[in-house]
Design a protein around this motif. Sequence first.
Motif, PDB file in Angstrom:
ATOM      1  N   TYR A   1      35.087  38.056  28.679  1.00  0.00           N
ATOM      2  CA  TYR A   1      35.983  37.191  29.466  1.00  0.00           C
ATOM      3  C   TYR A   1      37.444  37.491  29.126  1.00  0.00           C
ATOM      4  O   TYR A   1      38.301  37.613  30.012  1.00  0.00           O
ATOM      5  N   LYS A   2      37.734  37.634  27.818  1.00  0.00           N
ATOM      6  CA  LYS A   2      39.102  37.937  27.401  1.00  0.00           C
ATOM      7  C   LYS A   2      39.535  39.326  27.867  1.00  0.00           C
ATOM      8  O   LYS A   2      40.682  39.537  28.259  1.00  0.00           O
ATOM      9  N   ILE A   3      38.590  40.277  27.812  1.00  0.00           N
ATOM     10  CA  ILE A   3      38.915  41.633  28.290  1.00  0.00           C
ATOM     11  C   ILE A   3      39.250  41.611  29.780  1.00  0.00           C
ATOM     12  O   ILE A   3      40.212  42.252  30.232  1.00  0.00           O
ATOM     13  N   GLY A   4      38.453  40.880  30.577  1.00  0.00           N
ATOM     14  CA  GLY A   4      38.710  40.802  32.008  1.00  0.00           C
ATOM     15  C   GLY A   4      40.071  40.226  32.325  1.00  0.00           C
ATOM     16  O   GLY A   4      40.807  40.756  33.176  1.00  0.00           O
ATOM     17  N   ARG A   5      40.445  39.122  31.654  1.00  0.00           N
ATOM     18  CA  ARG A   5      41.748  38.516  31.897  1.00  0.00           C
ATOM     19  C   ARG A   5      42.876  39.438  31.446  1.00  0.00           C
ATOM     20  O   ARG A   5      43.904  39.561  32.122  1.00  0.00           O
ATOM     21  N   LEU A   6      42.692  40.084  30.282  1.00  0.00           N
ATOM     22  CA  LEU A   6      43.729  40.990  29.781  1.00  0.00           C
ATOM     23  C   LEU A   6      43.931  42.168  30.727  1.00  0.00           C
ATOM     24  O   LEU A   6      45.071  42.565  31.011  1.00  0.00           O
ATOM     25  N   ALA A   7      42.825  42.754  31.210  1.00  0.00           N
ATOM     26  CA  ALA A   7      42.932  43.886  32.131  1.00  0.00           C
ATOM     27  C   ALA A   7      43.598  43.474  33.434  1.00  0.00           C
ATOM     28  O   ALA A   7      44.382  44.240  34.016  1.00  0.00           O
ATOM     29  N   PHE A   8      43.281  42.269  33.919  1.00  0.00           N
ATOM     30  CA  PHE A   8      43.902  41.770  35.148  1.00  0.00           C
ATOM     31  C   PHE A   8      45.406  41.583  34.942  1.00  0.00           C
ATOM     32  O   PHE A   8      46.221  41.971  35.795  1.00  0.00           O
ATOM     33  N   ARG A   9      45.780  41.034  33.794  1.00  0.00           N
ATOM     34  CA  ARG A   9      47.184  40.712  33.527  1.00  0.00           C
ATOM     35  C   ARG A   9      47.974  41.974  33.203  1.00  0.00           C
ATOM     36  O   ARG A   9      49.130  42.113  33.613  1.00  0.00           O
ATOM     37  N   ARG A  10      47.387  42.897  32.437  1.00  0.00           N
ATOM     38  CA  ARG A  10      48.075  44.127  32.044  1.00  0.00           C
ATOM     39  C   ARG A  10      47.570  45.301  32.877  1.00  0.00           C
ATOM     40  O   ARG A  10      47.303  46.390  32.370  1.00  0.00           O
ATOM     41  N   ARG A  11      47.449  45.081  34.143  1.00  0.00           N
ATOM     42  CA  ARG A  11      46.826  46.093  35.022  1.00  0.00           C
ATOM     43  C   ARG A  11      47.600  47.406  35.060  1.00  0.00           C
ATOM     44  O   ARG A  11      46.992  48.475  35.185  1.00  0.00           O
TER      45      ARG A  11
ATOM     46  N   ALA B   1      45.588  50.783  34.186  1.00  0.00           N
ATOM     47  CA  ALA B   1      45.493  51.837  35.200  1.00  0.00           C
ATOM     48  C   ALA B   1      46.106  53.136  34.691  1.00  0.00           C
ATOM     49  O   ALA B   1      45.575  54.238  34.929  1.00  0.00           O
ATOM     50  N   LEU B   2      47.224  53.015  33.949  1.00  0.00           N
ATOM     51  CA  LEU B   2      47.890  54.206  33.422  1.00  0.00           C
ATOM     52  C   LEU B   2      46.986  54.932  32.423  1.00  0.00           C
ATOM     53  O   LEU B   2      46.921  56.167  32.417  1.00  0.00           O
TER      54      LEU B   2
ATOM     55  N   LEU C   1      34.371  47.307  33.229  1.00  0.00           N
ATOM     56  CA  LEU C   1      34.865  46.176  32.444  1.00  0.00           C
ATOM     57  C   LEU C   1      36.382  46.103  32.385  1.00  0.00           C
ATOM     58  O   LEU C   1      36.944  45.029  32.092  1.00  0.00           O
ATOM     59  N   THR C   2      37.058  47.231  32.631  1.00  0.00           N
ATOM     60  CA  THR C   2      38.519  47.243  32.479  1.00  0.00           C
ATOM     61  C   THR C   2      39.265  47.615  33.759  1.00  0.00           C
ATOM     62  O   THR C   2      40.174  46.888  34.192  1.00  0.00           O
ATOM     63  N   LEU C   3      38.868  48.731  34.377  1.00  0.00           N
ATOM     64  CA  LEU C   3      39.624  49.187  35.547  1.00  0.00           C
ATOM     65  C   LEU C   3      39.365  48.319  36.773  1.00  0.00           C
ATOM     66  O   LEU C   3      40.290  48.088  37.576  1.00  0.00           O
TER      67      LEU C   3
ATOM     68  N   PRO D   1      38.787  44.922  36.997  1.00  0.00           N
ATOM     69  CA  PRO D   1      39.681  43.762  37.031  1.00  0.00           C
ATOM     70  C   PRO D   1      41.145  44.140  37.229  1.00  0.00           C
ATOM     71  O   PRO D   1      41.904  43.393  37.863  1.00  0.00           O
ATOM     72  N   ALA D   2      41.559  45.301  36.701  1.00  0.00           N
ATOM     73  CA  ALA D   2      42.936  45.742  36.914  1.00  0.00           C
ATOM     74  C   ALA D   2      43.194  46.020  38.399  1.00  0.00           C
ATOM     75  O   ALA D   2      44.223  45.603  38.962  1.00  0.00           O
ATOM     76  N   LEU D   3      42.269  46.709  39.057  1.00  0.00           N
ATOM     77  CA  LEU D   3      42.435  46.992  40.488  1.00  0.00           C
ATOM     78  C   LEU D   3      42.325  45.719  41.334  1.00  0.00           C
ATOM     79  O   LEU D   3      42.960  45.620  42.392  1.00  0.00           O
ATOM     80  N   LEU D   4      41.513  44.777  40.880  1.00  0.00           N
ATOM     81  CA  LEU D   4      41.453  43.495  41.589  1.00  0.00           C
ATOM     82  C   LEU D   4      42.805  42.792  41.538  1.00  0.00           C
ATOM     83  O   LEU D   4      43.200  42.101  42.485  1.00  0.00           O
ATOM     84  N   GLY D   5      43.524  42.982  40.429  1.00  0.00           N
ATOM     85  CA  GLY D   5      44.869  42.429  40.346  1.00  0.00           C
ATOM     86  C   GLY D   5      45.811  43.089  41.335  1.00  0.00           C
ATOM     87  O   GLY D   5      46.646  42.419  41.959  1.00  0.00           O
ATOM     88  N   TYR D   6      45.676  44.400  41.524  1.00  0.00           N
ATOM     89  CA  TYR D   6      46.494  45.093  42.515  1.00  0.00           C
ATOM     90  C   TYR D   6      46.119  44.669  43.935  1.00  0.00           C
ATOM     91  O   TYR D   6      46.981  44.542  44.808  1.00  0.00           O
ATOM     92  N   ALA D   7      44.828  44.482  44.177  1.00  0.00           N
ATOM     93  CA  ALA D   7      44.377  44.142  45.535  1.00  0.00           C
ATOM     94  C   ALA D   7      44.848  42.761  45.973  1.00  0.00           C
ATOM     95  O   ALA D   7      45.106  42.523  47.167  1.00  0.00           O
ATOM     96  N   GLY D   8      44.963  41.835  45.034  1.00  0.00           N
ATOM     97  CA  GLY D   8      45.448  40.494  45.359  1.00  0.00           C
ATOM     98  C   GLY D   8      44.586  39.796  46.397  1.00  0.00           C
ATOM     99  O   GLY D   8      43.366  39.746  46.291  1.00  0.00           O
ATOM    100  N   ARG D   9      45.232  39.292  47.421  1.00  0.00           N
ATOM    101  CA  ARG D   9      44.523  38.504  48.440  1.00  0.00           C
ATOM    102  C   ARG D   9      43.736  39.359  49.427  1.00  0.00           C
ATOM    103  O   ARG D   9      43.063  38.820  50.311  1.00  0.00           O
ATOM    104  N   LYS D  10      43.832  40.692  49.294  1.00  0.00           N
ATOM    105  CA  LYS D  10      43.063  41.548  50.197  1.00  0.00           C
ATOM    106  C   LYS D  10      41.567  41.479  49.886  1.00  0.00           C
ATOM    107  O   LYS D  10      40.743  41.823  50.746  1.00  0.00           O
ATOM    108  N   VAL D  11      41.219  41.092  48.671  1.00  0.00           N
ATOM    109  CA  VAL D  11      39.815  40.834  48.336  1.00  0.00           C
ATOM    110  C   VAL D  11      39.592  39.343  48.498  1.00  0.00           C
ATOM    111  O   VAL D  11      40.112  38.531  47.730  1.00  0.00           O
ATOM    112  N   LYS D  12      38.837  38.963  49.509  1.00  0.00           N
ATOM    113  CA  LYS D  12      38.692  37.562  49.884  1.00  0.00           C
ATOM    114  C   LYS D  12      37.497  36.925  49.203  1.00  0.00           C
ATOM    115  O   LYS D  12      36.566  37.609  48.794  1.00  0.00           O
ATOM    116  N   PRO D  13      37.516  35.599  49.049  1.00  0.00           N
ATOM    117  CA  PRO D  13      36.368  34.896  48.461  1.00  0.00           C
ATOM    118  C   PRO D  13      35.102  35.125  49.266  1.00  0.00           C
ATOM    119  O   PRO D  13      35.146  35.374  50.478  1.00  0.00           O
TER     120      PRO D  13
END
Length: 478
Positions: A6-16, A20-21, A319-321, A323-335
């Motif tokens: 859970y912490k890894i997912g949030r960290l990857a999303f926040r530090r996307r 990604a780099l 586990l890492t990339l 959630p990072a890409l989901l952060g980039y996608a934003g609202r384009k990935v819908k519920p």
Amino acid sequence: MATFLYKIGRLAFRRRHFVALIWVALLTLAGVGATSAPAAGSSSFSIPGTEAQKAFDLLEQRFPGMSADGATARVVFEAPGGEKVTAKHHKAVVERTVRELRDGSEVTSVADPFSGHAVSKDGTIAYAQVKYKVSGMELEDASKDALKQAAQSARDDGLTVEIGGDALSAVPETGATEVIGIAIAAVVLVITFGSLVAAGLPLLTALIGVGIGVSTITALANALDLGSTTSTLAMMIGLAVGIDYALFIVSRYRAELAEGREREEAAGRAVGTAGSAVVFAGLTVVIALVGLAVVNIPMLTKMGVAAAGTVAIAVLIALTLIPALLGYAGRKVKPAGEKSRMLGGGRAAAAKGRPNMGTRWASFVVRRPVAVLLLGVIGLGAAALPASQLELGLPDDGSQPTATTQRRAYDLLSEGFGPGFNGPLMVVVDAKSSEHPKAAVATVTDDIKGMRDVVTVTPPTYNASGDTAMITVVPGSK
């Protein structure tokens, strides 16, 4: 584990940007290594402890210049209908062809059909055995072209000429099948998610993972003696699990969004829940692939370890990339289910109250378990029917399509010399401990001649010191 993931997912999303780099850098590094690494030769195949491997090892030790694992070619000649290859004109063509075959820089020996008794009893078919210094995969194109040109020259003079053996073998090409698979997966994902962005994430991350894995294998292929089949297996398995694991995370993320959670929280929960399944599924596959080492065949061990590495990369990317890409996608990935809620009036209410197709199928299975079980067993039996005609064994030229010159050469040899001619047995006699080596070899040769289903036993070929002999046995059946 769920809390850690859970912490890894949030960290990857926040530090996307940072995540990604890192993955782009790894992909670039692997790609540079693959392009700058020396080309790998063909992978050596050995089965330690077997009698056949002991024979090859003995040949390498006692016949150092023989190149026991070198490529071979059988150039098969057939005279036109009603004629014989022993006729003056045809014999001259065969002898000229043999001289041409000897000119290659990679050729170690060429056996003349007439001096080597390689002519069929009816005189219509003959063959010349060509031996090369290197394996078929390492053979230069110039040597293959010279072989084909010599055969074509004999064809122009009226003979039917076909080429068998592994000298014309080529490294299997990959790419088309994988592209078709990716295209089909893309269509299925678009239908499932109803969004190009959501469908594209599993494909993108799977391709990145496979790119890193296969490029790393290519970079290390020469140093670790990895064959072309190693990267093929890694690519196939890497694409499958890469898409699958990413699909777990994206689907769970959309479900969390549908529950009203913020996107960073949804990413953390998706990795913490579905990520646990990804980790355990990945470990299962890795253990199964590494388990190939149990059979003690070095080539299979290397293939398994390399493919297991690609699976491990797919797990880390999920586990890492993801959630990072989901952060980039934003609202384009819908519920999940948002399309239904966006429908208007009575259609929205009807869609909301109607269970989806997966729920309806699960309900049907629960209501009719026996029928579904029987249907599954019948389907499995139908799919297994081809296994009743399965023929076990290593493929040879007889497995080639009938349109190939290898298969035509195989058929000609069977016709002229019997069905067992295409499956000769090589016997290596170690008589070093014997007081009279040649007498011991002669005893073994006579014993083999007295066996059932033995058609021909060639005279023994001795090494320089005369304490080891090689005998070729032609059986009566293949």
